[in-house]
Design a protein around this motif. Structure first.
Motif, short mmCIF file in Angstrom:
data_model
loop_
_atom_site.label_atom_id
_atom_site.label_comp_id
_atom_site.label_asym_id
_atom_site.label_seq_id
_atom_site.Cartn_x
_atom_site.Cartn_y
_atom_site.Cartn_z
N LYS A 12 39.30 69.20 128.92
CA LYS A 12 39.16 70.38 128.06
C LYS A 12 38.85 70.01 126.61
CE LYS A 12 43.22 72.02 129.34
NZ LYS A 12 43.53 71.17 130.50
N ALA A 13 38.96 68.73 126.24
CA ALA A 13 38.65 68.31 124.87
C ALA A 13 37.16 68.49 124.59
CB ALA A 13 39.06 66.86 124.66
N ASP A 14 36.83 68.68 123.33
CA ASP A 14 35.44 68.91 122.94
C ASP A 14 34.54 67.77 123.41
OD1 ASP A 14 33.70 70.72 121.21
OD2 ASP A 14 33.31 68.79 120.27
N LEU A 15 34.98 66.51 123.18
CA LEU A 15 34.20 65.34 123.55
C LEU A 15 33.94 65.27 125.05
CD1 LEU A 15 33.03 62.45 122.90
CD2 LEU A 15 35.35 61.60 123.31
N THR A 16 35.00 65.38 125.84
CA THR A 16 34.87 65.21 127.28
C THR A 16 34.17 66.39 127.95
OG1 THR A 16 37.15 66.05 127.45
CG2 THR A 16 36.84 63.67 127.53
N PHE A 17 34.47 67.60 127.50
CA PHE A 17 33.85 68.78 128.11
C PHE A 17 32.33 68.74 127.94
CE2 PHE A 17 32.48 73.19 128.38
CZ PHE A 17 33.19 73.65 129.48
N LYS A 18 31.89 68.40 126.73
CA LYS A 18 30.45 68.33 126.48
C LYS A 18 29.80 67.17 127.21
CE LYS A 18 30.56 70.63 121.97
NZ LYS A 18 30.38 70.48 120.51
N LYS A 19 30.53 66.06 127.36
CA LYS A 19 29.97 64.91 128.08
C LYS A 19 29.76 65.24 129.56
CE LYS A 19 31.00 60.83 126.59
NZ LYS A 19 29.70 60.21 126.22
N ILE A 20 30.70 66.00 130.14
CA ILE A 20 30.60 66.35 131.56
C ILE A 20 29.56 67.42 131.79
CG2 ILE A 20 31.83 67.38 133.52
CD1 ILE A 20 34.41 66.15 132.32
N PHE A 21 29.69 68.54 131.07
CA PHE A 21 28.85 69.70 131.36
C PHE A 21 27.65 69.84 130.44
CE2 PHE A 21 33.20 70.87 132.78
CZ PHE A 21 32.93 70.94 134.14
N GLY A 22 27.63 69.07 129.34
CA GLY A 22 26.51 69.14 128.42
C GLY A 22 25.52 68.01 128.58
N GLU A 23 25.82 67.04 129.46
CA GLU A 23 24.91 65.91 129.68
C GLU A 23 24.53 65.74 131.14
OE1 GLU A 23 26.44 62.32 127.96
OE2 GLU A 23 26.95 63.27 126.04
N HIS A 24 25.12 66.51 132.02
CA HIS A 24 24.84 66.38 133.46
C HIS A 24 24.48 67.76 134.01
CE1 HIS A 24 26.41 62.23 133.59
NE2 HIS A 24 27.23 62.66 132.67
N GLU A 25 23.20 67.99 134.16
CA GLU A 25 22.72 69.30 134.56
C GLU A 25 23.28 69.74 135.91
OE1 GLU A 25 18.49 69.00 134.43
OE2 GLU A 25 18.40 68.90 132.25
N ASP A 26 23.45 68.80 136.83
CA ASP A 26 23.96 69.16 138.15
C ASP A 26 25.40 69.68 138.07
OD1 ASP A 26 24.68 66.56 137.36
OD2 ASP A 26 25.11 65.94 139.42
N LEU A 27 26.21 69.10 137.18
CA LEU A 27 27.60 69.55 137.05
C LEU A 27 27.67 70.89 136.31
CD1 LEU A 27 29.44 66.20 136.25
CD2 LEU A 27 28.99 67.28 138.46
N ALA A 28 26.81 71.06 135.31
CA ALA A 28 26.75 72.37 134.63
C ALA A 28 26.36 73.46 135.62
CB ALA A 28 25.77 72.31 133.47
#
Length: 304
Positions: A12-28
């Motif tokens: 839920k942290a800003d860094l991790t949330f964006k790394k997961i869902f803001g850099e991996h289109e399949d996960l978003a």
């Protein structure tokens, strides 16, 4: 860093949330398909990222930044926000950013028929709605007041209160349950990962991204700084609430209890948000992040 314990970071942290869902289109795409109220046969099949900065065409208007912004190839637009502390300004910010996502779709001479729907998915690690203890999913659309089944397509707002989520309440929606369990059960104290999250390819991939070993010292420092800001803001809200209650009761003797309490609480919360923002600003945090964490307008932050 010694302050970061455990094998995994909190998603839920800003860094991790964006790394997961803001850099991996399949996960978003997986998250959006799982949590948005999409009609059968209208699941998202591919997305492309758009800049998260919502810059207005008129430089005198308000600038804003979202966590994740993307669009379906040739179609719908999506905004995803992870909000740690609920405040009254958050809903207004969601409306503003969603409206910007509509406006930014068309050029000066383009036809209105080209407009595509905008979906805003808002994950809240707090309780922000006066609803039942099990009512964690809130779906808003533009509806006919007398006939709520009649909907104008164009804007859809979904708010998910993570603290209220219980897996057994939506057992029939497997992927929704898995993503919400991922967001609510994984943190720095997690010693054993639920087998269901390890077996699913999407959540398993997200877990690999969360491993502390994947981050350098600078990123881990930013991660810790983020949580300090979150806890400071939460403390300021609580302190402001207590201070406002005291002021309100005193003023209420002369002005009327309800009016005095409301005014005192508002003043106390606002004062503490400003004090907290000053500390963040002194530590070098950007005005955009300070505004996001405190709920203050960027103009207010810049004036401090």
């Amino acid at each position: 860093m010694e302050g970061v314990k455990g094998k995994y970071l909190n998603p839920k942290a800003d860094l991790t949330f964006k790394k997961i869902f803001g850099e991996h289109e399949d996960l978003a795409m997986s998250l959006l398909n799982a949590l948005l109220p999409l009609d059968e046969g209208k699941q998202i099949e591919h997305v492309e990222y758009l800049t998260p900065e919502m810059v207005p065409e008129n430089p005198g208007k308000k600038n804003s930044v979202v966590d994740v912004r993307c669009r379906e190839t040739g179609g719908r637009h999506f905004i995803v926000e992870m909000q740690m502390n609920w405040n009254n300004e958050f809903q207004q910010r969601v409306i503003l950013n969603s409206a910007k996502a509509v406006v930014k779709q068309l050029g000066t001479s383009e036809d209105y028929s080209l407009l595509q729907p905008v979906y805003a998915l808002n994950l809240i690690n707090d309780v922000g709605f006066d609803a039942g203890p099990d009512e964690f999913y809130h779906d808003y659309a533009i509806v006919n007041v007398a006939h709520s089944d009649r909907i104008i397509e164009g804007l859809r707002f979904v708010f998910v209160e993570l603290p209220k989520f219980k897996p057994q309440t939506i057992a029939e929606k497997k992927m929704m349950v898995l993503w919400l369990r991922f967001l609510t059960e994984i943190d720095r104290d997690t010693a054993e990962i639920p087998i269901e999250l390890l077996e699913n390819p999407d959540t398993s991939k997200a877990l690999k991204i969360l491993e502390k070993s994947a981050y350098d010292e600078k990123e881990l420092y930013a991660y810790e700084y983020y949580w300090d800001a979150v806890y400071n803001e939460r403390g300021a809200i609580r302190h402001g609430y207590k201070q406002g209650m005291a002021q309100g009761m005193a003023q209420g003797m002369a002005q009327g209890m309800a009016q005095g309490m409301a005014q005192g609480m508002a003043q106390g919360i606002e004062q503490n948000r400003c004090e907290n923002a000053r500390r963040m600003k002194a530590d070098g945090m950007s005005a955009e992040l300070i505004a996001k964490y405190t709920g203050l307008a960027i103009e207010t932050v810049n004036s401090l």
